[in-house]
Design an enzyme around this catalytic site. Sequence first.
Site, PDB file in Angstrom:
ATOM      1  N   SER A  84       3.539   3.367  -0.807  1.00  0.00           N
ATOM      2  CA  SER A  84       4.908   2.943  -1.114  1.00  0.00           C
ATOM      3  C   SER A  84       4.966   1.653  -1.918  1.00  0.00           C
ATOM      4  O   SER A  84       6.017   1.310  -2.445  1.00  0.00           O
ATOM      5  CB  SER A  84       5.733   2.803   0.167  1.00  0.00           C
ATOM      6  OG  SER A  84       5.301   1.682   0.906  1.00  0.00           O
ATOM      7  N   LYS A 126       6.478  -4.976   1.762  1.00  0.00           N
ATOM      8  CA  LYS A 126       7.703  -4.567   1.078  1.00  0.00           C
ATOM      9  C   LYS A 126       8.267  -5.837   0.480  1.00  0.00           C
ATOM     10  O   LYS A 126       8.071  -6.930   1.004  1.00  0.00           O
ATOM     11  CB  LYS A 126       8.742  -4.005   2.056  1.00  0.00           C
ATOM     12  CG  LYS A 126       8.363  -2.717   2.688  1.00  0.00           C
ATOM     13  CD  LYS A 126       8.479  -1.604   1.674  1.00  0.00           C
ATOM     14  CE  LYS A 126       8.012  -0.307   2.226  1.00  0.00           C
ATOM     15  NZ  LYS A 126       6.573  -0.169   2.216  1.00  0.00           N
TER      16      LYS A 126
END
Length: 118
Positions: free
Chosen positions: A49, A74
């Site tokens: 991701s 993230k």
Amino acid sequence: SRYTESQIPVVGTVRAGYGALAFEEDYGKEYACVKDPENYFFLVVKGDSMEPRISDGDLALVHRQNTLDKGTLKKYIQRGNSVILHPFNPAYEEMVIKGEELDHLYIAGKVVETKAKW
């Protein structure tokens, strides 16, 4: 307070996706040039991701801290009374954390460097 090449423990793995924790394990040690080596650890990244910035199998050097301005596995964005976790890979959606969910948000530290493993 000088930067020195130090052996930093690799303590486990962390998923680049959501809802994943690092598991305390002993994966050995890797070298990093840091000022205060006791405040760092490495994690082995699992998942895609964060492609193309951080890849599956990379080592993420994490500085121990419990608050962030930005930058995690993230991209961390503080917006009012909520936190947005934004992946670099456009195939994944961002996650908005707000209200009581913020009580369950755990920040282990800030990724300051990654190393690609070949």
